[in-house]
Design a protein around this motif. Structure first.
Motif, PDB file in Angstrom:
ATOM      1  N   TYR A 283       1.182  -1.491  -0.055  1.00  0.00           N
ATOM      2  CA  TYR A 283       0.310  -0.046   0.436  1.00  0.00           C
ATOM      3  C   TYR A 283       0.643   1.318  -0.006  1.00  0.00           C
ATOM      4  CZ  TYR A 283      -3.327  -3.566   1.450  1.00  0.00           C
ATOM      5  OH  TYR A 283      -3.792  -5.147   1.533  1.00  0.00           O
ATOM      6  N   ALA A 284       0.189   2.068  -0.787  1.00  0.00           N
ATOM      7  CA  ALA A 284       1.181   3.851  -1.363  1.00  0.00           C
ATOM      8  C   ALA A 284       0.683   4.180   0.296  1.00  0.00           C
ATOM      9  CB  ALA A 284       1.324   4.230  -1.918  1.00  0.00           C
ATOM     10  N   LEU A 285       1.712   4.876   1.051  1.00  0.00           N
ATOM     11  CA  LEU A 285       1.144   5.817   1.831  1.00  0.00           C
ATOM     12  C   LEU A 285       1.679   7.460   1.586  1.00  0.00           C
ATOM     13  CD1 LEU A 285       1.836   4.519   5.503  1.00  0.00           C
ATOM     14  CD2 LEU A 285       0.387   4.348   4.035  1.00  0.00           C
ATOM     15  N   ASN A 286       1.351   8.397   1.264  1.00  0.00           N
ATOM     16  CA  ASN A 286       1.768   9.329   1.136  1.00  0.00           C
ATOM     17  C   ASN A 286       1.389  11.032   1.688  1.00  0.00           C
ATOM     18  OD1 ASN A 286       2.127  11.587  -1.190  1.00  0.00           O
ATOM     19  ND2 ASN A 286       0.248  11.049  -2.687  1.00  0.00           N
ATOM     20  N   ALA A 287       2.728  11.113   1.803  1.00  0.00           N
ATOM     21  CA  ALA A 287       3.016  11.819   2.883  1.00  0.00           C
ATOM     22  C   ALA A 287       3.555  13.654   2.506  1.00  0.00           C
ATOM     23  CB  ALA A 287       3.887  11.443   4.367  1.00  0.00           C
ATOM     24  N   SER A 288       3.349  14.528   2.992  1.00  0.00           N
ATOM     25  CA  SER A 288       3.271  15.661   2.878  1.00  0.00           C
ATOM     26  C   SER A 288       3.689  16.734   4.151  1.00  0.00           C
ATOM     27  CB  SER A 288       2.718  16.735   1.439  1.00  0.00           C
ATOM     28  OG  SER A 288       1.340  15.938   1.352  1.00  0.00           O
ATOM     29  N   ALA A 289       4.189  17.858   3.819  1.00  0.00           N
ATOM     30  CA  ALA A 289       3.783  18.758   4.941  1.00  0.00           C
ATOM     31  C   ALA A 289       3.417  20.058   4.385  1.00  0.00           C
ATOM     32  CB  ALA A 289       5.196  19.221   5.697  1.00  0.00           C
ATOM     33  N   GLY A 290       3.091  20.922   5.226  1.00  0.00           N
ATOM     34  CA  GLY A 290       2.670  22.213   4.452  1.00  0.00           C
ATOM     35  C   GLY A 290       3.673  23.206   4.679  1.00  0.00           C
ATOM     36  N   PRO A 291       3.171  24.241   4.892  1.00  0.00           N
ATOM     37  CA  PRO A 291       4.878  25.348   4.490  1.00  0.00           C
ATOM     38  C   PRO A 291       5.315  25.831   6.055  1.00  0.00           C
ATOM     39  CG  PRO A 291       2.855  26.794   3.403  1.00  0.00           C
ATOM     40  CD  PRO A 291       2.699  25.586   3.821  1.00  0.00           C
ATOM     41  N   HIS A 292       6.030  26.010   6.117  1.00  0.00           N
ATOM     42  CA  HIS A 292       6.977  26.479   7.081  1.00  0.00           C
ATOM     43  C   HIS A 292       7.395  24.882   8.122  1.00  0.00           C
ATOM     44  CE1 HIS A 292       5.790  30.647   6.791  1.00  0.00           C
ATOM     45  NE2 HIS A 292       5.038  29.851   6.670  1.00  0.00           N
ATOM     46  N   GLY A 293       7.727  23.749   7.672  1.00  0.00           N
ATOM     47  CA  GLY A 293       7.773  22.644   8.073  1.00  0.00           C
ATOM     48  C   GLY A 293       8.088  20.800   7.472  1.00  0.00           C
ATOM     49  N   ALA A 294       8.700  20.338   7.440  1.00  0.00           N
ATOM     50  CA  ALA A 294       8.993  18.875   6.603  1.00  0.00           C
ATOM     51  C   ALA A 294       8.310  18.014   7.395  1.00  0.00           C
ATOM     52  CB  ALA A 294      10.740  18.956   6.607  1.00  0.00           C
ATOM     53  N   VAL A 295       8.154  16.823   6.491  1.00  0.00           N
ATOM     54  CA  VAL A 295       7.882  15.472   6.920  1.00  0.00           C
ATOM     55  C   VAL A 295       8.450  14.616   6.442  1.00  0.00           C
ATOM     56  CG1 VAL A 295       6.589  14.938   5.207  1.00  0.00           C
ATOM     57  CG2 VAL A 295       5.757  14.000   6.887  1.00  0.00           C
TER      58      VAL A 295
ATOM     59  N   SER B 181      -4.755  -0.563   3.921  1.00  0.00           N
ATOM     60  CA  SER B 181      -5.046   0.687   3.136  1.00  0.00           C
ATOM     61  C   SER B 181      -4.273   1.250   2.428  1.00  0.00           C
ATOM     62  CB  SER B 181      -6.481   0.554   2.673  1.00  0.00           C
ATOM     63  OG  SER B 181      -6.868   1.789   3.880  1.00  0.00           O
ATOM     64  N   ALA B 182      -4.205   1.525   1.072  1.00  0.00           N
ATOM     65  CA  ALA B 182      -3.147   3.044   1.260  1.00  0.00           C
ATOM     66  C   ALA B 182      -3.815   4.776   1.758  1.00  0.00           C
ATOM     67  CB  ALA B 182      -3.491   3.128  -0.386  1.00  0.00           C
ATOM     68  N   HIS B 183      -3.456   5.702   2.256  1.00  0.00           N
ATOM     69  CA  HIS B 183      -3.658   6.423   3.293  1.00  0.00           C
ATOM     70  C   HIS B 183      -2.439   7.376   2.223  1.00  0.00           C
ATOM     71  CE1 HIS B 183      -5.333   4.511   6.319  1.00  0.00           C
ATOM     72  NE2 HIS B 183      -4.418   3.436   6.121  1.00  0.00           N
TER      73      HIS B 183
ATOM     74  N   PRO C  14       9.420  10.403   6.243  1.00  0.00           N
ATOM     75  CA  PRO C  14      10.034  10.558   5.311  1.00  0.00           C
ATOM     76  C   PRO C  14       8.782  10.672   4.004  1.00  0.00           C
ATOM     77  CG  PRO C  14       9.214   8.253   5.461  1.00  0.00           C
ATOM     78  CD  PRO C  14       9.468   8.740   7.031  1.00  0.00           C
ATOM     79  N   ASN C  15       9.506  11.681   3.474  1.00  0.00           N
ATOM     80  CA  ASN C  15       8.864  11.861   2.639  1.00  0.00           C
ATOM     81  C   ASN C  15       7.558  12.221   1.914  1.00  0.00           C
ATOM     82  OD1 ASN C  15       7.192  15.428   1.565  1.00  0.00           O
ATOM     83  ND2 ASN C  15       8.162  15.553   0.453  1.00  0.00           N
ATOM     84  N   GLY C  16       7.269  12.133   0.874  1.00  0.00           N
ATOM     85  CA  GLY C  16       6.170  11.765  -0.500  1.00  0.00           C
ATOM     86  C   GLY C  16       5.709  10.160  -0.320  1.00  0.00           C
ATOM     87  N   VAL C  17       5.824   9.188  -1.571  1.00  0.00           N
ATOM     88  CA  VAL C  17       4.814   8.059  -0.892  1.00  0.00           C
ATOM     89  C   VAL C  17       5.769   6.900  -0.707  1.00  0.00           C
ATOM     90  CG1 VAL C  17       4.364   6.283  -2.792  1.00  0.00           C
ATOM     91  CG2 VAL C  17       4.094   8.550  -3.097  1.00  0.00           C
ATOM     92  N   VAL C  18       5.766   6.354   0.548  1.00  0.00           N
ATOM     93  CA  VAL C  18       5.717   5.161   1.068  1.00  0.00           C
ATOM     94  C   VAL C  18       5.035   4.134   0.597  1.00  0.00           C
ATOM     95  CG1 VAL C  18       6.996   4.028   3.315  1.00  0.00           C
ATOM     96  CG2 VAL C  18       7.308   6.520   2.321  1.00  0.00           C
ATOM     97  N   SER C  19       6.456   3.078   0.960  1.00  0.00           N
ATOM     98  CA  SER C  19       4.875   1.752   0.368  1.00  0.00           C
ATOM     99  C   SER C  19       5.725   0.905   1.836  1.00  0.00           C
ATOM    100  CB  SER C  19       5.944   1.227  -0.682  1.00  0.00           C
ATOM    101  OG  SER C  19       5.847   1.585  -2.361  1.00  0.00           O
ATOM    102  N   VAL C  20       4.156   0.303   2.048  1.00  0.00           N
ATOM    103  CA  VAL C  20       3.359   0.032   2.978  1.00  0.00           C
ATOM    104  C   VAL C  20       3.707  -1.846   2.782  1.00  0.00           C
ATOM    105  CG1 VAL C  20       4.111  -0.656   5.496  1.00  0.00           C
ATOM    106  CG2 VAL C  20       4.296   1.765   4.774  1.00  0.00           C
ATOM    107  N   GLU C  21       4.444  -3.199   3.706  1.00  0.00           N
ATOM    108  CA  GLU C  21       3.118  -4.394   2.856  1.00  0.00           C
ATOM    109  C   GLU C  21       1.563  -4.542   3.945  1.00  0.00           C
ATOM    110  OE1 GLU C  21       6.677  -7.638   3.542  1.00  0.00           O
ATOM    111  OE2 GLU C  21       7.171  -6.582   1.449  1.00  0.00           O
ATOM    112  N   HIS C  22       1.081  -5.187   3.414  1.00  0.00           N
ATOM    113  CA  HIS C  22       0.174  -5.349   4.295  1.00  0.00           C
ATOM    114  C   HIS C  22       0.483  -5.623   5.756  1.00  0.00           C
ATOM    115  CE1 HIS C  22      -4.159  -6.723   5.037  1.00  0.00           C
ATOM    116  NE2 HIS C  22      -3.865  -7.516   5.738  1.00  0.00           N
TER     117      HIS C  22
END
Length: 98
Positions: A33-45, A94-96, A47-55
Motif C-alpha cells: 500500500y502507498a502512504l503519501n506524506a507531505s507537509a505544508g509550509p513552515h515544516g517538513a515530514v 489500505s493506502a492513506h 519520510p516525504n512523498g510516497v512510502v510503500s508498506v506491506e500489508h
C-alpha cells in the motif's frame, strides 16, 4: 504456472479435455500500500512523498516545524489525527494520505 507457462493471475484454473499429466503451481505476493506524506509550509515530514508498506506493516512519520512554528494538526485521509511530532501507522491494510 501450468506446465511451465504463465496461466495468468486469476484465483482459479480449469483443466479441460485432460489426456495427459500436467503440473500446476502458484506463487503469492504480499499486498503493498502507498502512504503519501507531505507537509505544508513552515515544516517538513520525514519520510516525504510516497512510502510503500506491506500489508500488516507499520511505519512512522516525523514532523519538524521551522523555528518559531509548531505542529498544529496532522490530517490522515483528510481527518484530524493529532498534533504531535510523529504519527505511526500500525497494521496497514489500505493506502492513506498524510
Amino acid at each position: 504456472m501450468v506446465d511451465g507457462a504463465n496461466a495468468g493471475d486469476s484465483t482459479s484454473y480449469r483443466f479441460t479435455s485432460v489426456f495427459a499429466d500436467h503440473v500446476i503451481g502458484v506463487a503469492f505476493a504480499v499486498n503493498v500500500y502507498a502512504l503519501n506524506a507531505s507537509a505544508g509550509p513552515h515544516g517538513a515530514v520525514a519520510p516525504n512523498g510516497v512510502v510503500s508498506v506491506e500489508h500488516g506493516g507499520d511505519t512512522t512519520f516525523t514532523f519538524t516545524p521551522d523555528d518559531g512554528y509548531h505542529v498544529d494538526s496532522i490530517l490522515v485521509d483528510g481527518l484530524f489525527a493529532g498534533d504531535s511530532l510523529a504519527y505511526r501507522f500500525e497494521n496497514v491494510t489500505s493506502a492513506h494520505v498524510l
